[in-house]
Design a protein around this motif. Structure first.
Motif, mmCIF file in Angstrom:
data_model
loop_
_atom_site.group_PDB
_atom_site.id
_atom_site.type_symbol
_atom_site.label_atom_id
_atom_site.label_comp_id
_atom_site.label_asym_id
_atom_site.label_seq_id
_atom_site.Cartn_x
_atom_site.Cartn_y
_atom_site.Cartn_z
ATOM 1 N N ALA A 87 0.805 -1.224 0.000
ATOM 2 C CA ALA A 87 0.000 0.000 0.000
ATOM 3 C C ALA A 87 0.837 1.272 0.000
ATOM 4 O O ALA A 87 0.533 2.226 -0.722
ATOM 5 C CB ALA A 87 -0.940 -0.008 1.203
ATOM 6 N N SER A 88 1.905 1.316 0.788
ATOM 7 C CA SER A 88 2.692 2.546 0.877
ATOM 8 C C SER A 88 3.405 2.850 -0.433
ATOM 9 O O SER A 88 3.434 4.000 -0.883
ATOM 10 C CB SER A 88 3.701 2.442 2.025
ATOM 11 O OG SER A 88 4.592 1.346 1.814
ATOM 12 N N ARG A 90 2.485 1.761 -3.411
ATOM 13 C CA ARG A 90 1.470 2.081 -4.414
ATOM 14 C C ARG A 90 1.002 3.528 -4.273
ATOM 15 O O ARG A 90 0.847 4.243 -5.269
ATOM 16 C CB ARG A 90 0.282 1.128 -4.296
ATOM 17 C CG ARG A 90 -0.818 1.412 -5.330
ATOM 18 C CD ARG A 90 -1.911 0.374 -5.297
ATOM 19 N NE ARG A 90 -2.523 0.288 -3.992
ATOM 20 C CZ ARG A 90 -2.686 -0.845 -3.310
ATOM 21 N NH1 ARG A 90 -2.278 -1.996 -3.826
ATOM 22 N NH2 ARG A 90 -3.274 -0.841 -2.134
ATOM 23 N N THR A 91 0.790 3.955 -3.043
ATOM 24 C CA THR A 91 0.374 5.344 -2.813
ATOM 25 C C THR A 91 1.403 6.319 -3.364
ATOM 26 O O THR A 91 1.065 7.325 -3.993
ATOM 27 C CB THR A 91 0.165 5.588 -1.316
ATOM 28 O OG1 THR A 91 -0.882 4.729 -0.841
ATOM 29 C CG2 THR A 91 -0.212 7.048 -1.054
ATOM 30 N N ARG A 92 2.666 6.018 -3.136
ATOM 31 C CA ARG A 92 3.741 6.898 -3.612
ATOM 32 C C ARG A 92 3.790 6.938 -5.139
ATOM 33 O O ARG A 92 3.929 8.006 -5.742
ATOM 34 C CB ARG A 92 5.082 6.418 -3.039
ATOM 35 C CG ARG A 92 6.287 7.196 -3.534
ATOM 36 C CD ARG A 92 7.506 6.879 -2.678
ATOM 37 N NE ARG A 92 7.687 5.445 -2.486
ATOM 38 C CZ ARG A 92 8.258 4.636 -3.384
ATOM 39 N NH1 ARG A 92 8.676 5.128 -4.529
ATOM 40 N NH2 ARG A 92 8.406 3.358 -3.117
ATOM 41 N N LEU A 94 1.330 6.216 -7.331
ATOM 42 C CA LEU A 94 0.144 6.880 -7.865
ATOM 43 C C LEU A 94 0.233 8.391 -7.700
ATOM 44 O O LEU A 94 -0.157 9.151 -8.593
ATOM 45 C CB LEU A 94 -1.113 6.339 -7.174
ATOM 46 C CG LEU A 94 -1.456 4.868 -7.427
ATOM 47 C CD1 LEU A 94 -2.714 4.473 -6.657
ATOM 48 C CD2 LEU A 94 -1.635 4.582 -8.912
ATOM 49 N N LYS A 95 0.760 8.828 -6.554
ATOM 50 C CA LYS A 95 0.908 10.274 -6.328
ATOM 51 C C LYS A 95 1.889 10.870 -7.320
ATOM 52 O O LYS A 95 1.699 11.995 -7.804
ATOM 53 C CB LYS A 95 1.372 10.518 -4.893
ATOM 54 C CG LYS A 95 1.472 11.999 -4.537
ATOM 55 C CD LYS A 95 1.878 12.186 -3.083
ATOM 56 C CE LYS A 95 1.979 13.655 -2.728
ATOM 57 N NZ LYS A 95 2.389 13.852 -1.319
ATOM 58 N N GLY A 100 -5.422 8.469 -9.204
ATOM 59 C CA GLY A 100 -6.178 8.121 -8.010
ATOM 60 C C GLY A 100 -6.886 6.796 -8.173
ATOM 61 O O GLY A 100 -6.620 6.028 -9.105
ATOM 62 N N SER A 101 -7.798 6.518 -7.263
ATOM 63 C CA SER A 101 -8.596 5.300 -7.337
ATOM 64 C C SER A 101 -10.001 5.602 -6.869
ATOM 65 O O SER A 101 -10.211 6.432 -5.992
ATOM 66 C CB SER A 101 -7.984 4.190 -6.488
ATOM 67 O OG SER A 101 -8.818 3.031 -6.521
ATOM 68 N N LYS A 106 -8.079 -0.779 0.157
ATOM 69 C CA LYS A 106 -7.763 -1.517 1.378
ATOM 70 C C LYS A 106 -8.767 -2.625 1.669
ATOM 71 O O LYS A 106 -8.630 -3.350 2.647
ATOM 72 C CB LYS A 106 -7.667 -0.562 2.570
ATOM 73 C CG LYS A 106 -6.411 0.299 2.536
ATOM 74 C CD LYS A 106 -6.279 1.153 3.788
ATOM 75 C CE LYS A 106 -5.007 1.997 3.729
ATOM 76 N NZ LYS A 106 -4.864 2.867 4.930
ATOM 77 N N GLU A 239 -11.109 1.830 3.482
ATOM 78 C CA GLU A 239 -11.326 3.150 2.916
ATOM 79 C C GLU A 239 -12.718 3.255 2.330
ATOM 80 O O GLU A 239 -13.282 2.283 1.854
ATOM 81 C CB GLU A 239 -10.306 3.416 1.801
ATOM 82 C CG GLU A 239 -8.876 3.499 2.283
ATOM 83 C CD GLU A 239 -7.929 3.690 1.124
ATOM 84 O OE1 GLU A 239 -8.392 3.607 -0.037
ATOM 85 O OE2 GLU A 239 -6.736 3.903 1.358
#
Length: 442
Positions: A87-88, A90-92, A94-95, A100-101, A106, A239
């Protein structure tokens, strides 16, 4: 319907990109153009309208699009990599690309992972209206200029942003040209102008999970929770999804469908033919948690079709769509049905899970072409009752009809004269997925 053998196969009408460009050219026909060629082009235009009209399946394919094959092969495997990335990281990633999603990433039981970006035209209506080309269809960069990646893992996604945008531009161009063909047959410029006035489209990179994918996600979460418990931290939460766009939300149920029956409510939905992945190792991963490269090689469809299924209303049957691997699929949405006064017919569809291939995953890229949010629908010339788009008779169509009658809200309950597209999309989403929506608990 439990077995794939119970449905028919649809091989959609194929429109060559070169013919699409000729049919939508602003240049007058050459005097040297043979009458046979003129007749051929007129026949193609009629076939397009018949295919997308009330008696057709409501979708066709576009073949021979320049660079489509290259971009598809670059982008589609990234959907699975993103879906199973921790997750961490992937977040980085995508940013980094402004992606986004609109599904809860989650949720470990999710049937899909979806990665979305708004695609915007750079030069506005005038330039695209005069020349629908790669020059005028460039889109605004959605994220900051690329910086050097911090590690080798990020390098796997170095083509993510550019491929996402470049393939999106191609698909937007296809939709604009197809709208022009339809407008010329119907009369006026309602569809093309509605798209141009919007100046935006939504691109979505989608990974349809295999059973193995969900197992891997859960095992990774358990390891992470175990580490967090040792540090007296709370476990992973769920989420809430942020759903926007002109399409129906992807279903997250455990049925035999990856995606529940629905109609898209924009003008056109343009999709790549899907990319299938079958893991070469059941649960073998690299040290960084990503699957080996061989797991990302395209795997032939076990059934030979796309697992996209439609309800062909005029034939009263369900059909699985079979396409060439490098083609684009274009589906008609409800806004096109309304704006064309029923000359085009929205397409009822779902995505079925493969039988006896639970470890197979499916990747696709979709662009949703919609009117501007402020576009007003005028209904006097559109007879909803006589050409009801989303009301399938539960008795006429037997068991399927009963199922669809319970989960697909009729258009007449969602559209009113003078309603804007924004109001229509909100009402549609509410009736599908609101607190008392027909698919709210599915």
């Amino acid at each position: 319907m439990e077995e794939e053998e119970e449905v028919g196969i649809l091989e959609p009408y194929e429109l060559q990109f070169s013919d699409l460009m000729i049919l939508t050219s602003d240049k007058p026909p050459s005097p040297s153009l043979l009458s046979e060629e003129i007749q051929r082009l007129e026949s193609i235009s009629r076939s397009v309208m018949e295919t997308l009209g009330p008696t057709g399946p409501g979708l066709l394919t576009i073949t021979g699009v320049p660079n489509a094959s290259r971009l598809r092969r670059m982008l589609l495997p990234l959907a699975r990599r993103l879906a199973i990335l921790n997750a961490s990281d992937r977040t980085r990633v995508l940013k980094e690309y402004g992606i986004g999603s609109d599904v809860p990433l989650k949720n470990l039981d999710r049937s899909v992972s979806s990665f979305a970006m708004q695609l915007k035209y750079r030069k506005g209506v005038e330039s695209t209206s005069s020349k629908a080309s790669h020059d005028s269809l460039n889109i605004e960069p959605h994220c900051s200029p690329m910086e050097e990646f911090r590690d080798s893992q990020d390098g796997e996604f170095k083509n993510l942003g550019n491929s996402f945008e470049e393939l999106g531009v191609l698909m937007m161009e296809v939709g604009l040209h197809l709208a022009r063909i339809c407008d010329r047959a119907i009369g006026g410029q309602e569809l093309e102008q509605s798209l141009l006035e919007s100046c935006t489209a939504k691109g979505r990179l989608i990974h349809y999970h295999s059973t193995l994918d969900n197992l891997i996600l859960k095992e990774a979460a358990e390891r992470q929770q175990s580490t967090r418990r040792k540090s007296n931290q709370q476990s992973i939460g769920i989420e809430r999804p942020n759903r926007t766009g002109n399409e129906v939300r992807i279903s997250e149920n455990s049925s035999n469908l990856w995606q529940q029956w629905h109609y898209d409510y924009g003008i056109f939905t343009v999709l790549t033919s899907p990319w299938f992945i079958f893991p070469c190792h059941k649960q073998t991963t690299r040290a960084n948690g990503c699957f080996c490269t061989s797991c990302e090689i395209e795997y032939p469809s076990p059934s030979g079709h796309t697992y996209l299924e439609i309800f062909h209303r005029s034939k009263n049957i369900i059909q699985m769509v079979k396409t060439l691997p490098e083609s684009f699929i274009v589906q008609v949405g409800e806004s096109a049905d309304i704006l064309s006064r029923g000359k085009l017919r929205a397409n009822l569809h779902s995505v079925r899970r493969p039988v006896n291939a639970e470890d197979l995953s499916r990747e696709t890229f979709v662009v949703f072409l919609q009117p501007a949010w402020g576009k007003t629908f005028s209904l006097p010339d559109y007879h909803i009752k006589s050409s009801e788009i989303t009301c399938v008779d539960e008795h006429e169509h037997g068991e399927l009809g009963q199922q669809l009658h319970k989960i697909v809200p009729p258009l007449s309950s969602r559209i009113k004269d003078g309603m804007t597209f924004a109001e229509f999309s909100r009402e549609t989403t509410k009736q599908y997925y609101g607190g008392s929506g027909l698919q709210s608990n599915r």
